[in-house]
Design a protein around this motif. Sequence first.
Motif, PDB file in Angstrom:
ATOM      1  N   THR A 172      46.853  -0.781  16.048  1.00  0.00           N
ATOM      2  CA  THR A 172      46.074  -1.455  14.994  1.00  0.00           C
ATOM      3  C   THR A 172      45.319  -2.564  15.962  1.00  0.00           C
ATOM      4  N   LEU A 173      44.259  -3.276  15.220  1.00  0.00           N
ATOM      5  CA  LEU A 173      43.428  -4.129  15.992  1.00  0.00           C
ATOM      6  C   LEU A 173      44.468  -5.544  16.053  1.00  0.00           C
ATOM      7  N   LYS A 174      45.188  -5.852  14.929  1.00  0.00           N
ATOM      8  CA  LYS A 174      46.054  -6.851  14.765  1.00  0.00           C
ATOM      9  C   LYS A 174      47.062  -6.700  15.842  1.00  0.00           C
ATOM     10  N   LYS A 175      47.859  -5.867  16.001  1.00  0.00           N
ATOM     11  CA  LYS A 175      48.731  -5.444  17.030  1.00  0.00           C
ATOM     12  C   LYS A 175      48.189  -5.458  18.329  1.00  0.00           C
ATOM     13  N   SER A 176      47.228  -5.040  18.629  1.00  0.00           N
ATOM     14  CA  SER A 176      46.274  -4.900  20.019  1.00  0.00           C
ATOM     15  C   SER A 176      46.235  -6.316  20.404  1.00  0.00           C
ATOM     16  N   ILE A 177      45.713  -7.403  19.365  1.00  0.00           N
ATOM     17  CA  ILE A 177      45.388  -8.714  19.964  1.00  0.00           C
ATOM     18  C   ILE A 177      46.740  -9.433  20.233  1.00  0.00           C
ATOM     19  N   MET A 178      47.732  -9.326  19.431  1.00  0.00           N
ATOM     20  CA  MET A 178      49.091  -9.919  19.926  1.00  0.00           C
ATOM     21  C   MET A 178      49.667  -9.472  21.084  1.00  0.00           C
ATOM     22  N   PHE A 179      49.436  -7.990  21.359  1.00  0.00           N
ATOM     23  CA  PHE A 179      49.901  -7.353  22.636  1.00  0.00           C
ATOM     24  C   PHE A 179      48.906  -7.878  23.622  1.00  0.00           C
ATOM     25  N   GLY A 180      47.741  -8.071  23.473  1.00  0.00           N
ATOM     26  CA  GLY A 180      46.982  -8.469  24.422  1.00  0.00           C
ATOM     27  C   GLY A 180      47.302 -10.132  24.747  1.00  0.00           C
ATOM     28  N   PHE A 181      47.634 -11.120  24.091  1.00  0.00           N
ATOM     29  CA  PHE A 181      48.286 -12.229  24.330  1.00  0.00           C
ATOM     30  C   PHE A 181      49.346 -12.185  25.063  1.00  0.00           C
ATOM     31  N   TYR A 182      50.376 -11.155  24.569  1.00  0.00           N
ATOM     32  CA  TYR A 182      51.637 -10.960  25.282  1.00  0.00           C
ATOM     33  C   TYR A 182      51.500 -10.662  26.758  1.00  0.00           C
TER      34      TYR A 182
END
Length: 202
Positions: A141-151
Amino acid sequence: MKKGVVSIMESKFLGLIDLIYQLVKSSFFFWITLVKSFVFFGLTTSFCTMLKVMEEILLGNGTPTRILYKEISSEYKGYKGLSLVTSFLLIYFSAFIIIPLPNSISSNTASIIKFSMIYLFLLTLVLFTYISWILVNMDLTLKKSIMFGFYLMIKRFFRTIILILMMIVLFSVSYKNFIFFIFLAPAIYANGVKIVLKKLVV
């Protein structure tokens, strides 16, 4: 023997010309897609589409680039919020970089502010790059993609540095040559992203 060597060189030269042609077409349709998506709302759509199109082209997909953009872009039209926030941040940081600061601010302080804004501008682009790559290559999902992107931006620090250096080089060349910026820079960056993040493992 000489004919064989000449034949190989001709083949490589023609291959290079074809690659440049594909880069030019992909960059051109990137801008077309961006404009059709109302620029600030279509940044994610355009970039994600270009990442996917470059992958299809390098895999030997014979479908015309225009058709690929038309077919693939519909997959990434639901990310207007991400595009708008990213565009706002880029414009905000750019304003501090471009607009002269008040004379009341010392030169040292002004330099620190300018450098910080350049750094944040590049980090915003890097984070956007990671998020876009995740949206194209992973089922998140977009939310998980953003969090994973930061990671990933933090954990894969060396790759992050490579992306930043790549941006600096492309921006430097584009500053001196606007034609390069329009017809080559976007696709070169997308291809570079594909290479740098190709074997990305968590």
